[in-house]
Design an enzyme around this catalytic site. Sequence first.
Site, PDB file in Angstrom:
ATOM      1  N   GLU A  85       0.764  -1.180  -0.289  1.00  0.00           N
ATOM      2  CA  GLU A  85       0.042  -0.222   0.192  1.00  0.00           C
ATOM      3  C   GLU A  85       0.936   1.481   0.010  1.00  0.00           C
ATOM      4  OE1 GLU A  85      -2.917   0.010   2.967  1.00  0.00           O
ATOM      5  OE2 GLU A  85      -4.118  -2.006   2.439  1.00  0.00           O
TER       6      GLU A  85
ATOM      7  N   GLU B  86      -5.661  -8.442   1.240  1.00  0.00           N
ATOM      8  CA  GLU B  86      -6.168  -8.106   2.369  1.00  0.00           C
ATOM      9  C   GLU B  86      -7.598  -7.680   2.232  1.00  0.00           C
ATOM     10  OE1 GLU B  86      -4.376  -4.815   4.811  1.00  0.00           O
ATOM     11  OE2 GLU B  86      -2.561  -5.665   4.294  1.00  0.00           O
TER      12      GLU B  86
HETATM   13  C1  BGP Z   1      -4.175  -1.906   5.664  1.00  0.00           C
HETATM   14  C2  BGP Z   1      -2.803  -2.223   6.111  1.00  0.00           C
HETATM   15  C3  BGP Z   1      -2.925  -3.293   7.154  1.00  0.00           C
HETATM   16  C4  BGP Z   1      -4.180  -3.171   8.144  1.00  0.00           C
HETATM   17  C5  BGP Z   1      -5.613  -2.969   7.526  1.00  0.00           C
HETATM   18  C6  BGP Z   1      -6.505  -2.451   8.460  1.00  0.00           C
HETATM   19  O1  BGP Z   1      -4.254  -0.789   5.204  1.00  0.00           O
HETATM   20  O2  BGP Z   1      -2.354  -2.854   5.034  1.00  0.00           O
HETATM   21  O3  BGP Z   1      -1.752  -3.184   7.925  1.00  0.00           O
HETATM   22  O4  BGP Z   1      -3.921  -2.279   9.192  1.00  0.00           O
HETATM   23  O5  BGP Z   1      -5.284  -1.863   6.519  1.00  0.00           O
HETATM   24  O6  BGP Z   1      -6.316  -1.134   8.678  1.00  0.00           O
HETATM   25  P1  BGP Z   1      -6.556  -0.473  10.212  1.00  0.00           P
HETATM   26  O7  BGP Z   1      -5.702  -1.363  10.950  1.00  0.00           O
HETATM   27  O8  BGP Z   1      -6.268   0.830   9.888  1.00  0.00           O
HETATM   28  O9  BGP Z   1      -8.045  -0.643  10.450  1.00  0.00           O
END
Ligand code: BGP
Length: 475
Positions: free
Chosen positions: A161, A375
């Site tokens: 990302e 993800e």
């Molecule tokens: C993505 C990342 C992850 C994870 C996820 C959830 O952007 O790659 O590492 O954290 O988001 O986001 P958050 O933890 O901010 O809810």
Amino acid sequence: MNKFEDDFIFGGATAAYQVEGAAKEEGRGPCEWDEYLNRPESKFNGDVASDFYHKYKDDLELSNKFGVNGIRVSISWSRVIPNGVGEVNPKGIKYYNDLIDECLKNNVEPFVTLHHFDTPLQLFKNGDWLDRRNIDNFVNFAKVCFENFGDRVKQWATFNEPWSVAQNGYIIGNFPPSIRYDIEKAVQIMHNMMVAHAKVIELYKSMNLNGEIGIVHTLEGKVPITDSEEDKRAAYLDDTLANKFMLDACFKGEYAKETLETVNEILSKNNGKLAIYDGDMDVIKAAAKKIDFLGMNYYSSHFLKAYEGESKIHHNGTGEKGTSIFALKGIGARVNNPEVETTDWDWPIYPQGMYQTLLRIKKDYPNYKKVYIAENGMGYKDDFVDGKIDDTPRIEYIKKHFEYILKAIDEGINVKGYYVWSLMDVLSWSNGYNKRYGLFYVDYKDQKRYPKKSAYWYKKIAETKELVDSNEIEY
Ligand code: BGP
């Protein structure tokens, strides 16, 4: 189609800083987050996190037991090269060797990301991706990883990302270095990361290893809130900056004319300029011919409304529903769509956006080869009652996204796997530990793991390759 193919990966995702802990153990050097989250005002940090450094065997055994046959892990750069450049830490190499072997022993295929938000502290202080020397420093780190782990790791991602690095660090300000509304730096960071990504692709391909390499992008759907030309334009601008700019670089090997014009328009409204250096576009062009896959993270879409004012953002990091504000000068405002449900952190639940994005990949980037949903998942305040966790809303969320993945596969999109975020509960970068995503609940008091209802549901899907309702699950 209502069934997944036999070779579809049902994975779980993690990232080094969010799970490993052991921040000062066995020669690990500090990364940007160690400093940032250990400031007095910070309410949480990743010093211990989910203690994956010590508990990875348990997590992989659980994965195996629950049908999870793929795991996304990332390599902590500062565990392998404590200062970011220079000496390699043999204990760091040993840890990742052991981890990879343990994955394979449990029939859990490792998908390894080289950079998941955690630049070594000194390199970060030198300017992170704004310091062009870090491009070669990263290539050097990648080389160490390919040499040591490339015989067993078959799926590599350069970055996780880049848009989040840019947006959160330089526009929202909820990631280090906490800069706000600096669109010029955000765009420059993305471009420099694209050069680093491309150089690492070149390196990997030159080493003739038996595996594939790609990148993981967060792709956010951008939907105009009304049919007005102004709102459509706002969605278009946000999409160009967040999605198109880097998809063009990775898969077209250039910024399409319209993409660059649009980014320059956004920059000029924010008094900024992008610097593209000699040779940058050549290396980007060459890598686009060689990239093996797109890793796509998808959580949500944004509804856009035209906006002419100054930038104004409030990050909802507590799960207090309805507190988010997001308006960017020169782009637009992300607004609530009353017809679309949101999570407690105000993320619209909009699986159609994932489907539309997949269709768009095939149409606009026909050389993409294959997609992994790298993800997807739902942040939720899980209730832990007598060792049991009923997370039905999370199951419903994932199921809706699976339905749209099957629909996209039907339309001819080559989706080869899915990695739920997250395998076990992990640290959420800007929200702490109460925003849980895992299939396995982590009791942070003693680091014990407890499979949630969603883990039993996921197991069933992984075994039968067919979607089932949450009420069919006994746990
Ligand atoms: C993505 C990342 C992850 C994870 C996820 C959830 O952007 O790659 O590492 O954290 O988001 O986001 P958050 O933890 O901010 O809810």
